[in-house]
Motif scaffolding. Structure first.
Motif, mmCIF file in Angstrom:
data_model
loop_
_atom_site.group_PDB
_atom_site.id
_atom_site.type_symbol
_atom_site.label_atom_id
_atom_site.label_comp_id
_atom_site.label_asym_id
_atom_site.label_seq_id
_atom_site.Cartn_x
_atom_site.Cartn_y
_atom_site.Cartn_z
ATOM 1 N N VAL A 19 9.731 -23.069 -21.859
ATOM 2 C CA VAL A 19 9.943 -23.901 -23.320
ATOM 3 C C VAL A 19 9.074 -23.422 -24.344
ATOM 4 C CG1 VAL A 19 9.892 -26.271 -24.219
ATOM 5 C CG2 VAL A 19 10.421 -26.292 -21.831
ATOM 6 N N ILE A 20 9.816 -22.955 -25.363
ATOM 7 C CA ILE A 20 9.077 -22.405 -26.166
ATOM 8 C C ILE A 20 8.548 -23.645 -27.231
ATOM 9 C CG2 ILE A 20 9.398 -21.252 -28.413
ATOM 10 C CD1 ILE A 20 11.498 -19.559 -27.178
ATOM 11 N N TRP A 21 9.201 -24.702 -27.656
ATOM 12 C CA TRP A 21 8.677 -25.471 -28.351
ATOM 13 C C TRP A 21 9.038 -26.986 -28.109
ATOM 14 C CZ3 TRP A 21 5.352 -24.893 -32.151
ATOM 15 C CH2 TRP A 21 4.953 -25.819 -33.186
ATOM 16 N N GLY A 22 7.889 -27.573 -27.333
ATOM 17 C CA GLY A 22 8.174 -28.994 -26.738
ATOM 18 C C GLY A 22 7.928 -30.166 -27.658
ATOM 19 N N TYR A 23 7.740 -30.032 -28.845
ATOM 20 C CA TYR A 23 7.636 -31.028 -29.814
ATOM 21 C C TYR A 23 8.860 -31.468 -30.651
ATOM 22 C CZ TYR A 23 2.419 -30.554 -29.561
ATOM 23 O OH TYR A 23 1.135 -30.482 -29.349
ATOM 24 N N ASN A 54 17.278 -28.291 -32.825
ATOM 25 C CA ASN A 54 17.733 -29.186 -31.811
ATOM 26 C C ASN A 54 16.549 -29.221 -31.098
ATOM 27 O OD1 ASN A 54 18.633 -31.092 -30.067
ATOM 28 N ND2 ASN A 54 20.260 -29.815 -29.246
ATOM 29 N N LEU A 55 15.287 -29.843 -31.464
ATOM 30 C CA LEU A 55 14.344 -29.835 -30.666
ATOM 31 C C LEU A 55 13.913 -31.211 -30.027
ATOM 32 C CD1 LEU A 55 11.978 -28.846 -33.447
ATOM 33 C CD2 LEU A 55 12.853 -27.438 -31.631
ATOM 34 N N PRO A 56 13.095 -31.137 -28.575
ATOM 35 C CA PRO A 56 12.340 -30.102 -28.076
ATOM 36 C C PRO A 56 13.534 -29.317 -27.622
ATOM 37 C CG PRO A 56 12.159 -31.927 -26.864
ATOM 38 C CD PRO A 56 13.063 -32.555 -28.126
ATOM 39 N N MET A 57 13.007 -27.944 -27.115
ATOM 40 C CA MET A 57 13.704 -27.055 -26.633
ATOM 41 C C MET A 57 13.705 -27.090 -25.084
ATOM 42 S SD MET A 57 12.905 -23.522 -28.815
ATOM 43 C CE MET A 57 12.639 -23.634 -30.814
ATOM 44 N N THR A 58 14.133 -28.190 -24.676
ATOM 45 C CA THR A 58 14.240 -28.213 -23.130
ATOM 46 C C THR A 58 15.915 -28.494 -22.873
ATOM 47 O OG1 THR A 58 14.125 -30.859 -23.798
ATOM 48 C CG2 THR A 58 12.152 -29.467 -23.459
ATOM 49 N N HIS A 59 16.889 -27.825 -23.349
ATOM 50 C CA HIS A 59 18.176 -28.026 -22.924
ATOM 51 C C HIS A 59 18.358 -27.178 -21.715
ATOM 52 C CE1 HIS A 59 18.170 -30.288 -26.401
ATOM 53 N NE2 HIS A 59 17.678 -29.420 -27.130
ATOM 54 N N TYR A 60 18.085 -27.393 -20.484
ATOM 55 C CA TYR A 60 18.211 -26.554 -19.239
ATOM 56 C C TYR A 60 19.689 -26.244 -19.145
ATOM 57 C CZ TYR A 60 19.001 -30.692 -16.476
ATOM 58 O OH TYR A 60 19.436 -31.678 -15.963
ATOM 59 N N GLN A 61 20.589 -26.894 -19.591
ATOM 60 C CA GLN A 61 22.026 -26.641 -19.223
ATOM 61 C C GLN A 61 22.587 -25.347 -19.785
ATOM 62 O OE1 GLN A 61 23.942 -28.150 -16.655
ATOM 63 N NE2 GLN A 61 25.199 -26.167 -16.937
ATOM 64 N N THR A 62 22.038 -25.003 -20.864
ATOM 65 C CA THR A 62 22.054 -23.796 -21.646
ATOM 66 C C THR A 62 21.638 -22.669 -20.678
ATOM 67 O OG1 THR A 62 22.230 -24.734 -23.593
ATOM 68 C CG2 THR A 62 21.828 -22.581 -23.897
ATOM 69 N N ASP A 63 20.392 -22.745 -20.332
ATOM 70 C CA ASP A 63 19.974 -21.640 -19.587
ATOM 71 C C ASP A 63 20.526 -21.511 -18.086
ATOM 72 O OD1 ASP A 63 17.828 -22.224 -21.369
ATOM 73 O OD2 ASP A 63 16.198 -22.276 -19.935
ATOM 74 N N ILE A 64 21.204 -22.351 -17.793
ATOM 75 C CA ILE A 64 22.182 -22.386 -16.584
ATOM 76 C C ILE A 64 23.187 -21.672 -16.786
ATOM 77 C CG2 ILE A 64 23.419 -23.659 -14.852
ATOM 78 C CD1 ILE A 64 21.253 -26.038 -14.987
ATOM 79 N N ASP A 65 23.762 -21.976 -17.931
ATOM 80 C CA ASP A 65 25.000 -21.260 -18.263
ATOM 81 C C ASP A 65 24.786 -19.759 -18.546
ATOM 82 O OD1 ASP A 65 26.409 -23.587 -18.447
ATOM 83 O OD2 ASP A 65 26.287 -23.724 -20.580
ATOM 84 N N GLN A 66 23.640 -19.323 -18.765
ATOM 85 C CA GLN A 66 23.428 -17.907 -19.035
ATOM 86 C C GLN A 66 23.281 -17.126 -17.604
ATOM 87 O OE1 GLN A 66 23.062 -16.729 -22.179
ATOM 88 N NE2 GLN A 66 23.964 -18.754 -22.279
ATOM 89 N N LEU A 67 22.864 -17.814 -16.671
ATOM 90 C CA LEU A 67 22.770 -17.287 -15.327
ATOM 91 C C LEU A 67 24.238 -17.257 -14.553
ATOM 92 C CD1 LEU A 67 19.750 -19.219 -13.920
ATOM 93 C CD2 LEU A 67 19.711 -16.689 -14.413
ATOM 94 N N VAL A 68 24.971 -18.302 -14.749
ATOM 95 C CA VAL A 68 26.199 -18.382 -14.254
ATOM 96 C C VAL A 68 27.255 -16.944 -15.044
ATOM 97 C CG1 VAL A 68 28.535 -19.582 -14.053
ATOM 98 C CG2 VAL A 68 26.337 -20.869 -13.616
ATOM 99 N N LYS A 69 26.996 -17.145 -16.329
ATOM 100 C CA LYS A 69 27.742 -16.121 -17.001
ATOM 101 C C LYS A 69 27.343 -14.525 -16.564
ATOM 102 C CE LYS A 69 28.942 -18.996 -20.705
ATOM 103 N NZ LYS A 69 28.803 -19.475 -22.288
ATOM 104 N N LEU A 70 25.997 -14.214 -16.473
ATOM 105 C CA LEU A 70 25.796 -13.201 -15.778
ATOM 106 C C LEU A 70 26.130 -12.907 -14.475
ATOM 107 C CD1 LEU A 70 24.155 -10.309 -15.921
ATOM 108 C CD2 LEU A 70 22.022 -11.617 -15.354
#
Length: 385
Positions: free
Chosen positions: A264-268, A226-242
């Protein structure tokens, strides 16, 4: 790059810039270009501010590309005054202001038992600094540290640092993600499994809960499907769960979270494999990355207080191609590592998000009672543009 792309197309992947290696074992690469609609980058230019501004010290960056001390000082000045930062090596040790620097000490695969050298280094830095202990200990190719091993090494490192600087503060364990691993690859142990094992091992070994001053975590959406790897809501979920997990532990509930790496690891839009390397397919999704930075920063600014997130560090100052890739495919805040380097549009946006107007406090405040339930406030506003 280790491994072979022949046959089943299984490969080991590395991410290494400025001493940082990232390997994802068994990544299955499907040679399919995922082209997304073309978008253009908005014009973002540096303009004079109508009011004086100050930099939000929670906004940090990771320094890569081995800039000289002079270049580093110039680069940090572009991003705002008193910018907090760290690097994966010691090439920038002569920077003018190390008071804003955070230091990284590796565990597991990167562990060194030479505590005397570490203590000498600690003594060369200003007192009271923060020390990050461990770098993605749950990831093969990074520190790759068993939970019990991390507990032992953390205690050894912490004691050595505090013998050299009793005011030093510790940030750990800097895991990668909480309950997300990697899509279309073999993954790595989830933080939600690794952390409880580490806590239990530490308690068993030392008879008290682990004593981080702050909890560090990296967030990356690793979605090769699922590119590019710019789905910041997934990142937010990690913070909230921690945060939710820590709030359930009496000894940890009051501890702040530091987002010690994100990006972002892969922006293409897609990729292909050519001569054993990942090469981009489609366009570099600049607007999607700008949206990632803007959306993630807006959420942090709005929610960091409630979630007790005290700092965040963006990767990276200047990105270089990873060994597994033909190009660098992530965020660079600067266009080089020289004294005359300039901010990219990503750097301009990150800087803009970190700036807040500096307004003088009102003077001549008076209060006159109007009724039992009302009051009138009057003051002289001495703030100047």
């Amino acid at each position: 790059m280790k491994g072979s792309l022949k046959g089943s197309l299984k490969s080991s992947f590395f991410k290494k810039t400025g001493g940082r290696a990232w390997r994802y074992t068994g990544l299955i690469l499907v040679l399919a270009s995922m082209l997304l609609p073309q978008v253009s980058s908005p014009a973002i230019s540096a303009t004079s501010q109508a009011v004086s501004q100050m930099s939000d010290k929670r906004f940090g960056l990771i320094v890569t590309g081995s800039p000289s001390p002079a270049a580093l000082n110039a680069n940090l000045a572009l991003l705002g005054n008193q910018r907090t930062w760290y690097s994966y090596d010691h090439t920038a040790d002569q920077a003018q202001d190390n008071r804003q620097r955070v230091h990284l000490v590796r565990t597991g695969a990167g562990y060194s038992s030479d505590m005397a050298t570490l203590q000498s280094y600690v003594q060369s830095m200003p007192a009271g600094n923060y020390w990050m202990i461990g770098n993605e200990p749950n990831v093969d190719g990074q520190d790759d540290t068993a939970p019990a091993q991390y507990a032992t090494q953390y205690e050894t490192i912490k004691n050595a640092i505090r013998q050299a600087d009793p005011s030093a503060r510790m940030v750990g364990p800097n895991i990668l993600n909480w309950d997300q691993t990697c899509e279309r690859c073999s993954g790595f142990p989830e933080g939600q499994d690794w952390v409880p094992q580490m806590l239990a091992a530490y308690q068993s070994q030392y008879g008290h809960p682990v004593d981080f001053d702050a909890w560090g975590i990296h967030t990356y959406g690793i979605t090769w499907n699922n590119l590019p790897m710019t789905h910041y809501q997934t990142d937010i979920d990690q913070l909230v769960k921690l945060r939710t997990y820590l709030n359930g532990l009496p000894a940890q509930a009051g501890k702040p979270i530091w987002l010690t790496e994100f990006g972002v690891i892969w922006g293409y839009a897609g990729y292909a494999i050519q001569n054993g390397q990942v090469v981009p397919q489609g366009q570099f999704e600049r607007q999607a990355i700008l949206d990632y930075i803007g959306g993630y920063m807006d959420w942090l600014l709005a929610n960091s207080g409630a979630q007790h997130i005290d700092r965040w560090y963006l990767y990276t100052s200047y990105g270089l191609p990873e060994p597994y890739a033909s190009v660098y495919a992530g965020i660079s805040l600067l266009d080089g590592v020289n004294t005359n380097s300039q901010l990219t549009d990503f750097g301009q946006l990150y800087r803009a998000k970190s700036l807040t107007p500096a307004v003088n406090a009102p003077t001549g405040l008076t209060v006159s009672a109007l009724s039992e339930s009302q009051a009138h406030l009057a003051w002289t506003n001495t703030a100047t543009n």
